[in-house]
Design a protein around this motif. Structure first.
Motif, PDB file in Angstrom:
ATOM      1  N   ASN A   1       0.828  -1.210   0.000  1.00 42.18           N
ATOM      2  CA  ASN A   1       0.000   0.000   0.000  1.00 42.18           C
ATOM      3  C   ASN A   1       0.863   1.261   0.000  1.00 42.18           C
ATOM      4  OD1 ASN A   1      -2.776  -0.690  -0.271  1.00 42.18           O
ATOM      5  ND2 ASN A   1      -2.711  -1.589   1.780  1.00 42.18           N
ATOM      6  N   ALA A   2       2.003   1.209   0.674  1.00 41.90           N
ATOM      7  CA  ALA A   2       2.931   2.346   0.628  1.00 41.90           C
ATOM      8  C   ALA A   2       3.485   2.521  -0.784  1.00 41.90           C
ATOM      9  CB  ALA A   2       4.063   2.135   1.632  1.00 41.90           C
ATOM     10  N   GLN A   3       3.730   1.401  -1.459  1.00 45.33           N
ATOM     11  CA  GLN A   3       4.220   1.478  -2.847  1.00 45.33           C
ATOM     12  C   GLN A   3       3.137   2.031  -3.771  1.00 45.33           C
ATOM     13  OE1 GLN A   3       7.434   0.857  -3.580  1.00 45.33           O
ATOM     14  NE2 GLN A   3       7.043   1.655  -5.629  1.00 45.33           N
ATOM     15  N   ILE A   4       1.894   1.667  -3.521  1.00 48.24           N
ATOM     16  CA  ILE A   4       0.782   2.228  -4.298  1.00 48.24           C
ATOM     17  C   ILE A   4       0.802   3.746  -4.164  1.00 48.24           C
ATOM     18  CG2 ILE A   4      -1.746   2.470  -4.363  1.00 48.24           C
ATOM     19  CD1 ILE A   4      -1.863  -0.568  -3.589  1.00 48.24           C
ATOM     20  N   ALA A   5       0.986   4.234  -2.955  1.00 55.62           N
ATOM     21  CA  ALA A   5       1.027   5.681  -2.723  1.00 55.62           C
ATOM     22  C   ALA A   5       2.214   6.313  -3.445  1.00 55.62           C
ATOM     23  CB  ALA A   5       1.100   5.973  -1.222  1.00 55.62           C
ATOM     24  N   GLN A   6       3.355   5.637  -3.435  1.00 55.82           N
ATOM     25  CA  GLN A   6       4.537   6.188  -4.106  1.00 55.82           C
ATOM     26  C   GLN A   6       4.328   6.238  -5.621  1.00 55.82           C
ATOM     27  OE1 GLN A   6       8.285   4.315  -3.147  1.00 55.82           O
ATOM     28  NE2 GLN A   6       9.399   6.110  -3.831  1.00 55.82           N
ATOM     29  N   GLU A   7       3.729   5.214  -6.179  1.00 56.07           N
ATOM     30  CA  GLU A   7       3.463   5.203  -7.626  1.00 56.07           C
ATOM     31  C   GLU A   7       2.456   6.294  -7.997  1.00 56.07           C
ATOM     32  OE1 GLU A   7       5.187   3.359  -9.716  1.00 56.07           O
ATOM     33  OE2 GLU A   7       6.051   1.849  -8.390  1.00 56.07           O
ATOM     34  N   ALA A   8       1.457   6.502  -7.143  1.00 60.29           N
ATOM     35  CA  ALA A   8       0.470   7.560  -7.394  1.00 60.29           C
ATOM     36  C   ALA A   8       1.139   8.933  -7.351  1.00 60.29           C
ATOM     37  CB  ALA A   8      -0.663   7.484  -6.370  1.00 60.29           C
TER      38      ALA A   8
ATOM     39  N   GLU B   1       2.342   5.651 -17.274  1.00 61.37           N
ATOM     40  CA  GLU B   1       3.039   4.419 -16.911  1.00 61.37           C
ATOM     41  C   GLU B   1       3.059   4.216 -15.395  1.00 61.37           C
ATOM     42  OE1 GLU B   1       7.541   3.059 -17.473  1.00 61.37           O
ATOM     43  OE2 GLU B   1       6.473   3.356 -19.373  1.00 61.37           O
ATOM     44  N   GLU B   2       3.319   5.283 -14.662  1.00 66.02           N
ATOM     45  CA  GLU B   2       3.323   5.177 -13.194  1.00 66.02           C
ATOM     46  C   GLU B   2       1.933   4.815 -12.672  1.00 66.02           C
ATOM     47  OE1 GLU B   2       6.031   5.052 -11.472  1.00 66.02           O
ATOM     48  OE2 GLU B   2       7.314   5.678 -13.117  1.00 66.02           O
TER      49      GLU B   2
ATOM     50  N   LEU C   1      -1.808   0.655 -10.520  1.00 70.33           N
ATOM     51  CA  LEU C   1      -2.969  -0.221 -10.695  1.00 70.33           C
ATOM     52  C   LEU C   1      -2.596  -1.697 -10.639  1.00 70.33           C
ATOM     53  CD1 LEU C   1      -4.983   1.662 -13.459  1.00 70.33           C
ATOM     54  CD2 LEU C   1      -5.610   1.355 -11.059  1.00 70.33           C
ATOM     55  N   LYS C   2      -1.428  -2.048 -11.172  1.00 70.23           N
ATOM     56  CA  LYS C   2      -0.985  -3.445 -11.099  1.00 70.23           C
ATOM     57  C   LYS C   2      -0.860  -3.888  -9.642  1.00 70.23           C
ATOM     58  CE  LYS C   2       2.100  -5.274 -13.750  1.00 70.23           C
ATOM     59  NZ  LYS C   2       2.943  -5.805 -14.811  1.00 70.23           N
TER      60      LYS C   2
ATOM     61  N   TYR D   1      -3.046  -6.682  -7.648  1.00 69.08           N
ATOM     62  CA  TYR D   1      -2.343  -7.780  -6.998  1.00 69.08           C
ATOM     63  C   TYR D   1      -2.765  -7.907  -5.527  1.00 69.08           C
ATOM     64  CZ  TYR D   1       1.311 -10.621  -4.952  1.00 69.08           C
ATOM     65  OH  TYR D   1       1.978 -11.605  -4.259  1.00 69.08           O
ATOM     66  N   VAL D   2      -2.764  -6.800  -4.812  1.00 68.49           N
ATOM     67  CA  VAL D   2      -3.134  -6.835  -3.385  1.00 68.49           C
ATOM     68  C   VAL D   2      -4.542  -7.398  -3.230  1.00 68.49           C
ATOM     69  CG1 VAL D   2      -3.645  -5.403  -1.354  1.00 68.49           C
ATOM     70  CG2 VAL D   2      -1.556  -4.983  -2.683  1.00 68.49           C
ATOM     71  N   ASN D   3      -5.469  -6.897  -4.026  1.00 71.16           N
ATOM     72  CA  ASN D   3      -6.848  -7.376  -3.916  1.00 71.16           C
ATOM     73  C   ASN D   3      -6.976  -8.836  -4.334  1.00 71.16           C
ATOM     74  OD1 ASN D   3      -7.814  -4.952  -2.891  1.00 71.16           O
ATOM     75  ND2 ASN D   3      -8.267  -4.132  -4.908  1.00 71.16           N
TER      76      ASN D   3
END
Length: 172
Positions: free
Chosen positions: A11-18, A49-50, A55-56, A60-62
């Motif tokens: 989830n932290a990586q999701i935030a970083q990608e966003a 791309e980010e 989204l990937k 994956y998490v879900n």
């Protein structure tokens, strides 16, 4: 199923990608305003791309019975001194994402989460390519210099990179 530590880290990586997507969008907008259409096109594509990377991870998490959290994104920097500074900021951002992916990979190894390790291998390779591409652009900018006509040549270089990009992404 993902452990709580892995879920939190993803989830932290999701935030970083966003945040990276948002930052690239701001860079694209700045380039557009400065008349650097090819640089803008490059950063618009980076932003997309980010977002795709984010989204990937969400999927994956879900898929792994976790709960992906959609983050709030802080306002990115919107003003830059030069196109050189924009690309330096981009390179710094890519290095930070690479470090984060490497930390995730290490955590996955510690947790013996083989599925997440396999999932992250794509990101490891992707980040190597991203860093190399931006570093190459910075090297070209250094060669071109910062004389009065440098912006034209920098933008032309990005046109070539943009034209080659779809072929490179199709190979991935």
């Amino acid at each position: 199923m993902l452990s709580k530590k892995i879920t939190a880290a993803l989830n932290a990586q999701i935030a970083q990608e966003a945040a990276a997507s948002s930052a690239y969008l701001a860079m694209a907008s700045w380039c557009d305003r400065e008349g650097l259409g090819n640089c803008a096109q490059f950063f618009y594509a980076q932003s997309d791309e980010e977002r795709m990377h984010m989204l990937k991870i969400v999927h994956y998490v879900n898929e792994m019975d976790g709960h992906a959290i959609v983050p709030a994104v802080e306002q990115p920097e919107t003003e830059f001194e030069s196109v050189q500074k924009v690309f330096k900021k981009s390179y710094k951002q890519e290095k930070a994402v690479t470090a984060s992916i490497n930390e995730l990979m290490s955590l996955s190894q510690e947790e013996k989460d083989h599925s997440t390790m396999v999932f992250l291998q794509w990101y490891v390779a992707e980040q190597r390519e991203e860093e190399a591409m931006v570093r190459d652009i910075l090297d070209k900018i250094k060669l071109i210099g910062d004389g009065p006509q440098s912006l034209y040549y920098i933008d032309k270089e990005l046109q070539q990179i943009n034209e080659n990009r779809p072929a490179e992404e199709a190979e991935a």
